[in-house]
Design a protein around this motif. Structure first.
Motif, mmCIF file in Angstrom:
data_model
loop_
_atom_site.group_PDB
_atom_site.id
_atom_site.type_symbol
_atom_site.label_atom_id
_atom_site.label_comp_id
_atom_site.label_asym_id
_atom_site.label_seq_id
_atom_site.Cartn_x
_atom_site.Cartn_y
_atom_site.Cartn_z
ATOM 1 N N ASP A 169 37.161 46.436 39.469
ATOM 2 C CA ASP A 169 36.418 45.681 40.476
ATOM 3 C C ASP A 169 35.613 46.630 41.357
ATOM 4 O O ASP A 169 35.594 47.853 41.149
ATOM 5 N N VAL A 170 34.928 46.076 42.333
ATOM 6 C CA VAL A 170 34.012 46.853 43.163
ATOM 7 C C VAL A 170 34.738 47.927 43.970
ATOM 8 O O VAL A 170 34.149 48.939 44.358
ATOM 9 N N PHE A 171 36.044 47.747 44.203
ATOM 10 C CA PHE A 171 36.823 48.728 44.955
ATOM 11 C C PHE A 171 37.504 49.760 44.038
ATOM 12 O O PHE A 171 38.217 50.631 44.507
ATOM 13 N N GLY A 172 37.294 49.608 42.726
ATOM 14 C CA GLY A 172 37.896 50.539 41.779
ATOM 15 C C GLY A 172 39.272 50.129 41.308
ATOM 16 O O GLY A 172 39.926 50.882 40.586
ATOM 17 N N LYS A 173 39.731 48.930 41.686
ATOM 18 C CA LYS A 173 41.055 48.466 41.266
ATOM 19 C C LYS A 173 41.016 48.061 39.798
ATOM 20 O O LYS A 173 40.137 47.332 39.354
ATOM 21 N N LEU A 174 42.017 48.526 39.045
ATOM 22 C CA LEU A 174 42.120 48.216 37.626
ATOM 23 C C LEU A 174 43.007 47.001 37.392
ATOM 24 O O LEU A 174 44.009 46.811 38.079
ATOM 25 N N SER A 175 42.629 46.197 36.408
ATOM 26 C CA SER A 175 43.458 45.068 36.005
ATOM 27 C C SER A 175 43.087 44.680 34.584
ATOM 28 O O SER A 175 42.197 45.277 33.978
ATOM 29 N N ALA A 176 43.786 43.690 34.043
ATOM 30 C CA ALA A 176 43.490 43.189 32.699
ATOM 31 C C ALA A 176 42.979 41.760 32.809
ATOM 32 O O ALA A 176 43.463 40.983 33.626
ATOM 33 N N THR A 177 42.002 41.418 31.990
ATOM 34 C CA THR A 177 41.382 40.100 32.064
ATOM 35 C C THR A 177 41.009 39.613 30.674
ATOM 36 O O THR A 177 40.832 40.411 29.743
ATOM 37 N N THR A 178 40.869 38.305 30.536
ATOM 38 C CA THR A 178 40.424 37.725 29.266
ATOM 39 C C THR A 178 38.902 37.692 29.177
ATOM 40 O O THR A 178 38.348 37.301 28.151
ATOM 41 N N LYS A 179 38.190 38.104 30.222
ATOM 42 C CA LYS A 179 36.727 38.016 30.257
ATOM 43 C C LYS A 179 36.058 39.110 29.421
ATOM 44 O O LYS A 179 36.663 40.133 29.118
ATOM 45 N N TRP A 180 34.782 38.836 29.078
ATOM 46 C CA TRP A 180 33.930 39.819 28.386
ATOM 47 C C TRP A 180 32.655 39.989 29.203
ATOM 48 O O TRP A 180 31.555 39.779 28.713
#
Length: 537
Positions: A150-161
């Motif tokens: 995200d814009v703050f550099g936080k990492l996560s997992a998502t189903t989006k492309w």
């Protein structure tokens, strides 16, 4: 073989002696800066000649040139003869950047930038710190999710492309890469010795280096921290790194950011190929929902063009007609070649006819030797994205149109290829070959991994473009011939050398695996082992 999503070459031009970068402001004024900001980014622009390049400010479009008095300046007119520059290895490290018209060297002292006849010191020596690379989605097939930032550099997992799920793989030498967010380009993927994974904006020279290898199961790739020898993993909630004894392998799938989809338009007028029902036609470039064409390999250097919107293939007839088909035969096979004038030539291989348009602005094919045929622009269909700045603008109630989220321009990486750095290795008799010989002599019989030649050859081998991709499709899946390294290795102090014996390269060779999106074709018995300083040209 998939079509890689490659960025055109973009770099910092950094002084070896003063740790500053060449910058250009909106008025065209040249100076130096210690900051690594967008106004200090430069593009390497191709020329028809294989000896010179243009250096263009990525932010403001000005070209570096010498004015009538022979003084260093900038211009918007790229046709001025004194805009041309060439590279030559410097014994002080990096390279000399030489004006083709005056043979003077680009130099700096403090904030001042000028040209000099001297080649005696570090003032005239520069390095190219490349910021561009291959763009990929990093997918976790076990979870059907992608790594996002995200814009703050936080990492996560998502189903989006979408755009936040696209990552930039930048060569740094020895087969290693730095991985940055495509949208939030200042965010660099990083890990520490305790296994924590995060993003950083400050390169420390260790935790940002990664290596991509084929997974032992062959179903994906393994991404490992070079400094800590730990593999990037995910447990369903948290990203981490671990060694093989602590955790099972986590396989990743790397997919091209454009997913091999392109808008296909005529170079001269921008009219796009569209279809509806069983009709195929040209439409205005102002069409807000242009047709996306999926390019799929058909083997032997051929591709099919598939409209996923209408489930039809672009097809050709022996009489010059262009139509749509619901299934594949020889009529649906096309070959993509690079045109001398820029753009691409799309050839029906079975009929020996080139895709074009007639006087009535209708699609057709013409004979292969017809000089009046159209050339085509293949515009990658990039995912939607939005930067932090654009989010702030929207928060103020200011409209952000589609154009505001368009990525930086994508192009055939011809400037590097024109110098002789190609997917097949360094071309004999080219500027690249001369640079390699000069650098080998300066380095005492070796080519420095991560040095100037290594940087440019790595990009030339991975960059491909239309011609390189076509050649790779014909030759097979492996894209080899790459020297290990891009400029990140210079920043990290790589000093390994490739020894040359009797004027020939040592037979210690390691095939690099590029492009990353083609990992499915990497041969298990040719795995990258990370042997520093070995290469193949």
């Amino acid at each position: 073989m998939p079509f890689p999503c490659m960025e055109s070459p973009r770099c910092f031009i950094s002084s070896i002696g003063h740790d500053v970068r060449l910058e250009c402001d909106s008025s065209g004024k040249l100076s130096t800066t210690r900051k690594r900001m967008h106004w200090a980014e430069w593009k390497i622009v191709e020329l028809q000649s294989n000896e010179n390049v243009l250096l263009q400010s990525a932010s403001h479009g000005h070209f570096l040139y010498l004015d009538e008095a022979g003084q260093l300046s900038s211009t918007k007119d790229e046709k001025i003869p004194t805009c041309k520059w060439s590279f030559k290895p410097s014994p002080h490290g990096g390279l000399f950047i030489i004006s083709a018209s005056s043979q003077k060297n680009l130099a700096c002292y403090g904030k001042d930038v000028y040209t000099s006849k001297n080649q005696s010191g570090a003032r005239e020596s520069w390095k190219l710190e490349f910021l561009s690379g291959e763009l990929c989605f990093m997918s976790l097939p076990e979870f059907d999710k992608r790594l996002t930032c995200d814009v703050f550099g936080k990492l996560s997992a998502t189903t989006k492309w979408k755009g936040w799920e696209v990552w930039r793989f930048i060569e740094i030498g020895g087969g290693d890469v730095i991985i940055t967010s495509w949208t939030h380009k200042e965010k660099v993927l990083c890990s520490n010795g305790e296994g924590h994974v995060f993003t950083t904006e400050k390169e420390t020279g260790s935790g940002e280096m990664w290596r991509v290898e084929r997974a032992p199961s062959d179903d994906g790739v393994v991404i490992s921290s070079v400094s800590h020898n730990r593999r990037l993993g995910f447990d369903g909630e948290t990203f981490f790194t671990a060694n093989a004894a602590e955790h099972k392998f986590i396989n990743w799938h790397l997919e091209a950011a454009h997913k091999h989809k392109y808008h296909v338009s005529i170079c001269s007028n921008g009219e796009r190929i569209e279809c509806g029902g069983m009709e195929v036609f040209l439409s205005s470039p102002k069409n807000k929902e242009p047709q996306e064409w999926l390019f799929e390999s058909a083997g032997d250097g051929l591709v099919t063009l598939f409209s996923s919107r209408h489930n039809k293939y672009l097809s050709s007839k022996s009489n010059g007609e262009v139509a749509l088909a619901e299934s594949i035969s020889g009529d649906e096979h096309w070959q993509i070649n690079e045109s001398k004038d820029g753009g691409a030539v799309i050839l029906s291989k079975v009929h020996g006819r080139k895709l074009s348009s007639n006087d009535k602005k209708q699609l057709c094919t013409v004979l292969e030797n017809d000089s009046c045929s159209s050339t085509w622009h293949l515009g990658p269909c990039m995912p939607e994205t939005i930067t932090g700045k654009q989010m702030w603008i929207k928060g103020l109630g200011i409209a952000v149109g589609a154009a505001a989220t368009v990525a930086a321009p994508f192009a055939v990486m011809g400037a590097v290829g024109a110098m002789g750095f190609t997917a097949g290795g360094i071309a004999s008799g080219s500027v690249a070959a001369g640079m390699m010989s000069a650098e080998a002599i300066a380095a005492g019989g070796g080519v420095v991994a991560g040095g100037t030649v290594a940087t440019l050859q790595s990009i030339g081998a991975a960059g491909l473009g239309f011609a390189g991709t076509s050649a790779a499709l014909s030759a097979g899946a492996l894209v080899g011939g790459s020297i290990a390294g891009a400029t990140g290795a210079m920043a990290h102090g790589a000093k390994e050398k490739v020894t040359l014996e009797g004027g020939e390269q040592s037979n210690k060779k390691r095939w690099m695996k590029r492009p990353f999106c083609d990992w499915r074709s990497w041969s298990p018995n040719q795995e990258m082992q990370g042997e520093s300083g070995t290469c193949c040209m």
